[in-house]
Design an enzyme around this catalytic site. Structure first.
Site, PDB file in Angstrom:
ATOM      1  N   GLY A  81      -7.647   7.216   4.953  1.00 41.56           N
ATOM      2  CA  GLY A  81      -7.078   6.479   3.832  1.00 41.56           C
ATOM      3  C   GLY A  81      -6.503   5.131   4.224  1.00 41.56           C
ATOM      4  O   GLY A  81      -6.352   4.806   5.393  1.00 41.56           O
ATOM      5  N   ASP A  82      -6.225   4.338   3.214  1.00 43.85           N
ATOM      6  CA  ASP A  82      -5.497   3.064   3.342  1.00 43.85           C
ATOM      7  C   ASP A  82      -5.105   2.712   1.901  1.00 43.85           C
ATOM      8  O   ASP A  82      -5.099   3.610   1.032  1.00 43.85           O
ATOM      9  CB  ASP A  82      -6.382   1.984   3.982  1.00 43.85           C
ATOM     10  N   LYS A 127     -12.833  -0.150  10.398  1.00 47.62           N
ATOM     11  CA  LYS A 127     -12.178  -0.198   9.083  1.00 47.62           C
ATOM     12  C   LYS A 127     -13.258  -0.377   8.021  1.00 47.62           C
ATOM     13  O   LYS A 127     -14.330  -0.897   8.310  1.00 47.62           O
ATOM     14  CB  LYS A 127     -11.211  -1.392   9.015  1.00 47.62           C
ATOM     15  N   GLN A 153      -6.988  -2.633  14.403  1.00 46.49           N
ATOM     16  CA  GLN A 153      -7.082  -1.187  14.634  1.00 46.49           C
ATOM     17  C   GLN A 153      -7.471  -0.867  16.081  1.00 46.49           C
ATOM     18  O   GLN A 153      -7.055   0.154  16.624  1.00 46.49           O
ATOM     19  CB  GLN A 153      -8.115  -0.585  13.658  1.00 46.49           C
ATOM     20  N   THR A 178       2.733   7.906   8.578  1.00 50.58           N
ATOM     21  CA  THR A 178       2.910   6.464   8.814  1.00 50.58           C
ATOM     22  C   THR A 178       4.363   6.066   8.565  1.00 50.58           C
ATOM     23  O   THR A 178       4.982   5.367   9.377  1.00 50.58           O
ATOM     24  CB  THR A 178       1.954   5.638   7.931  1.00 50.58           C
TER      25      THR A 178
HETATM   26  P1  NDP Z   1      -0.900   2.719  -1.204  1.00 48.48           P
HETATM   27  O1  NDP Z   1      -2.127   2.379  -1.948  1.00 48.48           O
HETATM   28  O2  NDP Z   1      -0.408   4.112  -1.199  1.00 48.48           O
HETATM   29  O3  NDP Z   1       0.303   1.786  -1.657  1.00 48.48           O
HETATM   30  C1  NDP Z   1       0.203   0.398  -1.575  1.00 48.48           C
HETATM   31  C2  NDP Z   1       1.490  -0.200  -2.087  1.00 48.48           C
HETATM   32  O4  NDP Z   1       1.502  -1.596  -1.777  1.00 48.48           O
HETATM   33  C3  NDP Z   1       1.620  -0.095  -3.602  1.00 48.48           C
HETATM   34  O5  NDP Z   1       2.960  -0.043  -3.950  1.00 48.48           O
HETATM   35  C4  NDP Z   1       0.969  -1.403  -4.046  1.00 48.48           C
HETATM   36  O6  NDP Z   1       1.384  -1.833  -5.333  1.00 48.48           O
HETATM   37  C5  NDP Z   1       1.460  -2.359  -2.998  1.00 48.48           C
HETATM   38  N1  NDP Z   1       0.472  -3.444  -2.859  1.00 48.48           N
HETATM   39  C6  NDP Z   1      -0.832  -3.324  -2.542  1.00 48.48           C
HETATM   40  N2  NDP Z   1      -1.448  -4.514  -2.564  1.00 48.48           N
HETATM   41  C7  NDP Z   1      -0.513  -5.393  -2.928  1.00 48.48           C
HETATM   42  C8  NDP Z   1      -0.529  -6.791  -3.140  1.00 48.48           C
HETATM   43  N3  NDP Z   1      -1.661  -7.513  -2.977  1.00 48.48           N
HETATM   44  N4  NDP Z   1       0.652  -7.363  -3.486  1.00 48.48           N
HETATM   45  C9  NDP Z   1       1.790  -6.627  -3.639  1.00 48.48           C
HETATM   46  N5  NDP Z   1       1.855  -5.304  -3.464  1.00 48.48           N
HETATM   47  C10 NDP Z   1       0.722  -4.700  -3.108  1.00 48.48           C
HETATM   48  O7  NDP Z   1      -1.198   2.224   0.299  1.00 48.48           O
HETATM   49  P2  NDP Z   1      -0.437   2.620   1.644  1.00 48.48           P
HETATM   50  O8  NDP Z   1       0.984   2.893   1.402  1.00 48.48           O
HETATM   51  O9  NDP Z   1      -1.283   3.606   2.340  1.00 48.48           O
HETATM   52  O10 NDP Z   1      -0.599   1.250   2.466  1.00 48.48           O
HETATM   53  C11 NDP Z   1       0.413   0.238   2.497  1.00 48.48           C
HETATM   54  C12 NDP Z   1       0.215  -0.617   3.741  1.00 48.48           C
HETATM   55  O11 NDP Z   1       0.337   0.205   4.911  1.00 48.48           O
HETATM   56  C13 NDP Z   1      -1.146  -1.294   3.865  1.00 48.48           C
HETATM   57  O12 NDP Z   1      -0.982  -2.541   4.512  1.00 48.48           O
HETATM   58  C14 NDP Z   1      -1.921  -0.358   4.772  1.00 48.48           C
HETATM   59  O13 NDP Z   1      -2.965  -1.005   5.430  1.00 48.48           O
HETATM   60  C15 NDP Z   1      -0.818   0.056   5.731  1.00 48.48           C
HETATM   61  N6  NDP Z   1      -1.029   1.284   6.481  1.00 48.48           N
HETATM   62  C16 NDP Z   1      -1.325   2.471   5.853  1.00 48.48           C
HETATM   63  C17 NDP Z   1      -1.488   3.614   6.607  1.00 48.48           C
HETATM   64  C18 NDP Z   1      -1.736   4.931   5.969  1.00 48.48           C
HETATM   65  O14 NDP Z   1      -1.801   5.920   6.713  1.00 48.48           O
HETATM   66  N7  NDP Z   1      -1.843   5.046   4.657  1.00 48.48           N
HETATM   67  C19 NDP Z   1      -1.425   3.587   8.076  1.00 48.48           C
HETATM   68  C20 NDP Z   1      -1.028   2.318   8.622  1.00 48.48           C
HETATM   69  C21 NDP Z   1      -0.870   1.216   7.839  1.00 48.48           C
HETATM   70  P3  NDP Z   1       0.397  -1.690  -6.593  1.00 48.48           P
HETATM   71  O15 NDP Z   1       0.415  -0.237  -6.942  1.00 48.48           O
HETATM   72  O16 NDP Z   1       0.964  -2.572  -7.627  1.00 48.48           O
HETATM   73  O17 NDP Z   1      -0.960  -2.144  -6.112  1.00 48.48           O
HETATM   74  O1  2IT Z   2      -4.120   1.104   9.079  1.00 43.95           O
HETATM   75  C1  2IT Z   2      -4.191   2.281   9.490  1.00 43.95           C
HETATM   76  O2  2IT Z   2      -3.876   2.563  10.649  1.00 43.95           O
HETATM   77  C2  2IT Z   2      -4.625   3.316   8.558  1.00 43.95           C
HETATM   78  N1  2IT Z   2      -4.866   3.006   7.395  1.00 43.95           N
HETATM   79  C3  2IT Z   2      -4.798   4.719   9.027  1.00 43.95           C
HETATM   80  C4  2IT Z   2      -6.136   4.911   9.684  1.00 43.95           C
HETATM   81  C5  2IT Z   2      -6.502   6.322  10.044  1.00 43.95           C
HETATM   82  O3  2IT Z   2      -7.625   6.480  10.548  1.00 43.95           O
HETATM   83  O4  2IT Z   2      -5.716   7.259   9.860  1.00 43.95           O
END
Ligand code: NDP
Ligand code: 2IT
Length: 448
Positions: free
Chosen positions: A168-169, A129, A114, A212
């Site tokens: 969020g994450d 984080k 990050q 994102t």
């Molecule tokens: P969500 O919780 O909305 O969705 C996560 C998705 O990934 C779900 O479909 C989940 O499936 C799947 N998943 C999670 N863990 C696993 C695992 N161990 N194996 C397989 N599938 C998995 O999260 P986000 O969409 O927000 O985040 C997804 C990724 O993007 C993460 O790596 C996060 O750090 C990254 N990210 C998010 C940002 C944001 O603004 N939200 C910003 C930048 C990066 P299931 O429902 O079965 O768990």
């Molecule tokens: O991994 C990431 O960059 C995030 N989950 C978003 C972090 C944020 O502060 O919006």
């Protein structure tokens, strides 16, 4: 590839000794240090100032007990984390992950990455984080609320709009942010932008939900255009995950002319040769909090397969991993390459293993690393902080235009750094170097 430079090697060995067994954290540090080799040669002043030794050590690590009462009246105990990694260029900023796999190593790798991601956005945000091993899946709304309130009861002592601003994450969406914000307000008696990703009625920014996934596609489009003179138009796209990032990546990739044919969750993946019907996905995931398997029951012609790694054997032009860390290993990378993939852009954090990245780069595939490609989420969080500070709300179009501009700039900064430091086109090196230099200079000028 391994770190060659003796000084960087010594720093890495110390990190290994100090953080034994933290494999995700060590993986993230290893990659950045390897990228810094040409920087160390050009910038002895940064070596003199001990910047690398400092940047790999979090400024502060907070680990705490999170007790809460479930619907049966039974006491449950989870572990909470907030790693405040680096505040050289702004208040700590980064998401909160709620997932059973959360441990110190996972939060530290995310916090470390990050730092550089936030620096790349060009906005004044440090790196942090947090999260917990709490699993929101299968919990009632009231259980989630009680957990979030307990989590915030401790976290509120360590954060603030000018100190540390979580978001969020995985597992933390609008519902969880709402409960946490409500608890912070009660405890501190102040209505401030202490969290981002808030609901629109209480200080959230338009386009943060989409940011994102949209940002990932803006970055990918710029990379395709500048490095291969092409676009999303007519391309087959495979996207893993079906959460926040995957859903809005699907929407934007489709808008830009791509055809998204697959999505997944941790149980399995769906394939729809006609292109994913996003309304159905949103209903399953956003409204009903269901499983992606249900898509195949609802959309004729689509197929569900158990197990998530098989998604990478589907033939595609563009792959956007948007689920979790290390979801693409060498075998999956080889399958993508054999099927003629042209570009891989990371929506999730660290979804490709080091071996997979090396295979992509050696095969001449465009590769967009997470730090650069998924920075649109935190960038828009930065825009939410600006709006909260001036107590104004910008329109969707305004925020979206700023987001697009930021993503295009990140691509060019990473590309230019890769060229200046002798690895033209290697965006892993370029993003690490460009992200590092701004933070390193700020640390140097602020003294020890
Ligand atoms: P969500 O919780 O909305 O969705 C996560 C998705 O990934 C779900 O479909 C989940 O499936 C799947 N998943 C999670 N863990 C696993 C695992 N161990 N194996 C397989 N599938 C998995 O999260 P986000 O969409 O927000 O985040 C997804 C990724 O993007 C993460 O790596 C996060 O750090 C990254 N990210 C998010 C940002 C944001 O603004 N939200 C910003 C930048 C990066 P299931 O429902 O079965 O768990
Ligand atoms: O991994 C990431 O960059 C995030 N989950 C978003 C972090 C944020 O502060 O919006």
């Amino acid at each position: 590839m391994a770190i060659q430079n003796a000084y960087l090697k010594a720093v890495y060995e110390k990190v290994c000794a100090r953080n034994p067994g933290e494999k995700e954290f060590l993986q993230a540090v290893d990659e950045v240090l390897e990228s810094l080799e040409p920087v160390i040669e050009k910038r002895p002043d940064l070596v003199e100032a001990g910047i690398v030794e400092q940047i790999v050590e979090p400024e502060r690590q907070i680990i705490f007990r999170v007790p809460w009462v479930d619907d049966n009246g039974k006491v449950q105990v989870n572990r909470g984390y907030r790693i405040q990694f680096n505040s050289a260029i702004g208040p700590y900023k980064g998401g909160l992950r709620l997932h059973p796999s959360v441990c110190a190593s996972v939060i530290k790798f995310l916090g470390f990455e990050q730092i550089f991601k936030n620096s790349l956005t060009g906005l004044p945000m440090g790196g942090g984080k947090g999260g917990s091993d709490f699993d929101p899946k299968g919990k009632s709304d009231m259980e989630v609320m009680r957990f979030c309130q307990s989590f915030m009861t401790e976290l509120s002592k360590h954060i603030g709009a000018d100190t540390d601003v979580p978001a969020g994450d995985i597992g933390t969406g609008a519902r969880e942010i709402g409960y946490m914000f409500g608890q912070y307000k009660k405890l501190r008696n102040e209505f401030v932008g202490v969290l981002t990703g808030k609901g629109l009625s209480y200080g959230g920014s338009l386009a943060r939900t989409e940011a994102t996934g949209y940002g990932l596609c803006y970055f990918t489009a710029e990379m395709l255009s500048c490095m291969k003179n092409t676009s999303f138009e007519g391309k087959t796209v495979v996207i893993s995950g079906s959460g926040n990032v995957a859903i809005y990546a699907t929407q934007k990739a489709t808008e830009l002319g791509g055809k998204v044919v697959a999505l997944s969750d941790s149980n399995g993946y769906i394939y729809d040769a006609n292109g994913i019907n996003l309304d159905v996905v949103k209903d399953i995931k956003e409204v009903k909090r269901g499983r992606i398997k249900e898509y195949a029951d609802r959309v004729p012609g689509s197929v569900y397969t158990e197990g998530c790694s098989g998604i990478w054997t589907i033939k595609c032009d563009i792959a956007l991993p948007c689920a979790t860390q290390n979801e693409i290993n060498l075998d999956s990378a080889k399958a993508l390459i054999a099927n003629g993939v042209m570009a891989v852009a990371e929506g999730a954090n660290m979804p490709s293993t080091p071996e997979a990245i090396e295979a992509f780069l050696n095969a001449g595939i465009l590769f967009a690393p997470a730090k650069a490609a998924n920075a649109g989420g935190v960038a828009t969080s930065g825009l939410e902080m600006s709006q909260n500070s001036e107590r104004l709300s910008w329109t969707f179009e305004e925020v979206d235009a700023k987001l697009k501009n930021i993503m295009i700039n990140i691509f060019h900064n990473a590309y230019n750094a890769s060229k200046e430091y002798g690895h033209e086109g290697n965006l892993v090196s370029g993003a690490n170097i460009a992200g590092f230099l701004k933070v390193a200079d700020a640390m140097k000028w602020q003294g020890i």
